[in-house]
Design a protein around this motif. Sequence first.
Motif, mmCIF file in Angstrom:
data_model
loop_
_atom_site.group_PDB
_atom_site.id
_atom_site.type_symbol
_atom_site.label_atom_id
_atom_site.label_comp_id
_atom_site.label_asym_id
_atom_site.label_seq_id
_atom_site.Cartn_x
_atom_site.Cartn_y
_atom_site.Cartn_z
ATOM 1 N N UNK A 15 1.169 -1.214 -0.312
ATOM 2 C CA UNK A 15 -0.082 0.097 0.306
ATOM 3 C C UNK A 15 0.709 1.144 0.560
ATOM 4 N N UNK A 16 0.037 2.679 -1.007
ATOM 5 C CA UNK A 16 0.973 3.685 -1.077
ATOM 6 C C UNK A 16 0.391 4.512 -0.290
ATOM 7 N N UNK A 17 0.465 5.738 0.210
ATOM 8 C CA UNK A 17 0.142 7.345 0.711
ATOM 9 C C UNK A 17 0.273 8.212 -0.790
ATOM 10 N N UNK A 18 0.501 8.786 -1.197
ATOM 11 C CA UNK A 18 0.548 9.793 -1.981
ATOM 12 C C UNK A 18 -0.180 11.271 -1.814
ATOM 13 N N UNK A 19 0.274 11.855 -0.337
ATOM 14 C CA UNK A 19 -0.590 13.041 -0.195
ATOM 15 C C UNK A 19 -0.317 14.779 -0.962
ATOM 16 N N UNK A 20 0.811 14.469 -1.753
ATOM 17 C CA UNK A 20 -0.026 15.862 -2.212
ATOM 18 C C UNK A 20 0.101 14.861 -3.841
ATOM 19 N N UNK A 21 -0.485 14.677 -4.761
ATOM 20 C CA UNK A 21 -0.806 14.116 -5.384
ATOM 21 C C UNK A 21 -1.035 14.913 -6.461
ATOM 22 N N UNK A 22 -1.532 16.283 -6.244
ATOM 23 C CA UNK A 22 -2.761 17.188 -7.042
ATOM 24 C C UNK A 22 -1.493 18.215 -7.596
ATOM 25 N N UNK A 60 6.039 10.471 -2.263
ATOM 26 C CA UNK A 60 5.523 8.273 -1.952
ATOM 27 C C UNK A 60 5.949 8.072 -0.906
ATOM 28 N N UNK A 61 4.943 6.986 0.802
ATOM 29 C CA UNK A 61 4.537 6.522 1.558
ATOM 30 C C UNK A 61 4.130 5.826 1.976
ATOM 31 N N UNK A 62 4.992 4.241 1.767
ATOM 32 C CA UNK A 62 4.546 2.707 1.066
ATOM 33 C C UNK A 62 5.344 1.490 2.074
ATOM 34 N N UNK A 63 4.730 0.756 2.848
ATOM 35 C CA UNK A 63 5.302 -0.757 3.097
ATOM 36 C C UNK A 63 4.568 -1.549 2.364
ATOM 37 N N UNK A 64 5.300 -2.791 2.633
ATOM 38 C CA UNK A 64 4.929 -3.948 1.435
ATOM 39 C C UNK A 64 5.246 -5.258 2.573
ATOM 40 N N UNK A 101 9.287 -0.861 4.352
ATOM 41 C CA UNK A 101 9.257 0.412 4.832
ATOM 42 C C UNK A 101 9.643 1.729 3.784
ATOM 43 N N UNK A 102 8.923 2.309 3.017
ATOM 44 C CA UNK A 102 9.699 2.820 1.914
ATOM 45 C C UNK A 102 9.351 4.872 2.057
ATOM 46 N N UNK A 103 10.026 5.356 1.185
ATOM 47 C CA UNK A 103 9.411 6.778 1.203
ATOM 48 C C UNK A 103 10.354 7.697 0.218
ATOM 49 N N UNK A 104 9.935 8.391 -0.518
ATOM 50 C CA UNK A 104 10.626 8.933 -1.972
ATOM 51 C C UNK A 104 9.456 9.565 -2.266
ATOM 52 N N UNK A 105 10.438 10.849 -2.571
ATOM 53 C CA UNK A 105 9.415 12.010 -3.573
ATOM 54 C C UNK A 105 10.649 12.724 -4.532
ATOM 55 N N UNK A 106 9.637 13.667 -5.402
ATOM 56 C CA UNK A 106 10.407 14.552 -6.123
ATOM 57 C C UNK A 106 10.154 15.944 -6.101
#
Length: 476
Positions: free
Chosen positions: A210-217, A224-228, A303-308
């Motif tokens: 599951x991945x959460x993307x709070x600033x998708x707009x 990208x905040x995810x866990x598997x 657990x992973x965090x990514x962004x740009x």
Amino acid sequence: MAVTSHSIQAQEATTDVNQYGQTVKSIPVQAEMQDGILVFKNDKANYKMWFDVRVQGDAAVFFGVPEYADKIGNGMSIRRSRFAVKAQLNDKWYGEIDTDWTSGLPELKDAILAYNGVPGLEIKAGNFKENFSIQRNTTSRYLVFMERPMITSLAPSRHLGINVRYAHNWIWASAGVFGPELKDSEAMGFMQDYNKDYGMSEGLSYTGKIVLRPIYKSSDASLHIGGAFSWRNPKTTQFKIKDFEELIEEDQDIMDAIEQGKFTELDLIGTAFDSRNTTDINRKKYLNTGDLIGLDHEIAYTFEVAGHWKGLRYEAAYLAKTAYLNPAVCEVTGTQTKVTGDGYYIQASYLLFGGTQAYDADGAKYTRTTSGREWGDLELAARYQRMDLNDGNITGGSANAYELGLNFYPNKNVKIILNYQYVDQDEFANGKGSDKGSFYCGFDKDGKPTKVSSEVTGNKRGVDYHMLALRFQVAF
């Protein structure tokens, strides 16, 4: 006279006779070049087919290797030579086959049938990568460094299975059931022989993410905040299998235990946690637990965090995998019943001349950059990573790696990568997973090189070295 895109799309379907003598519906397609990729398409019919070709040529030199260590040879290689055909067959169905020819023999990568007729939903079956690690799922075309972090060797990759994925704005979720890896003739031979000789089933695995993307707009940024999590039963095509007869013959204790009915040959299936830590040219696996006999099941999680933000891209992850072993087997082999390997990495890169990074919302991963100048762009990158395979009486070794990278994008199809890496390993990184290893790891008390970790004395412990590597990549 040249035929325009509009005139092709306006043509109505006709009938024709195929190679089997059947009457078929015939629809004209337009051939065009999209950023160097040949595409056949008909928008009215929702049809699109294209080729995906990738070649990566690598070269690497190694220096600073301790005088007691095994030599590391410099070299050149073709890292990947891929050929794929992909097609959106209509507005609901997608198909793909992807192969690699680096070894001189075809190796199956992806073989996919997917239903994508509902916005945001994909149901996929075939052989493909499990949705687990963002680094593993990012195609090698768009990796920041030449190789993925060491710890991703513990992440599940391609397996035959079925997966459901849903993506919508701030949420992305995936769940799948997977069996064997249909990779090459050797893998198929393992599966077929052990099924025939021992009645061994090809174990299933269950993977969710599951991945959460709070600033998708945002059009300039992503978060990208995810866990598997993955529950994994033994697979004859994925794990290293001890030859049952050879194992039994060389170990009297195991022979006696089988005769006493404590366990059977089927309980002796094994696994190993291991990883290379530089390039495919240096194939030494200093980090290696050795064979873990009596595998019951494994669990893996990350657990992973990514962004740009515009030209900046960053990523960090923690990943762990635990093998649970049969207690009856461990009692005979003297191994603990649970072995864990884990590690993490943190990396960042920046396009120096106004280029922008890009996030693939459907795939929950990063994709092709856009250059900021007509001549292309340069990307500066840095990464720190650590992997630890020491757990109890299993001494698979640990390593830290410090890396710098410079990527040159002269156009959309060519990428030139320059990587520097310094590797710092402990004395247990001797390639064996036990006290006595395959590689020298220091000096003993008499000043002689030794492969036995417990004999290492002094400050010179483990094999530390530097690497400078170069890659030329073309994708079309």
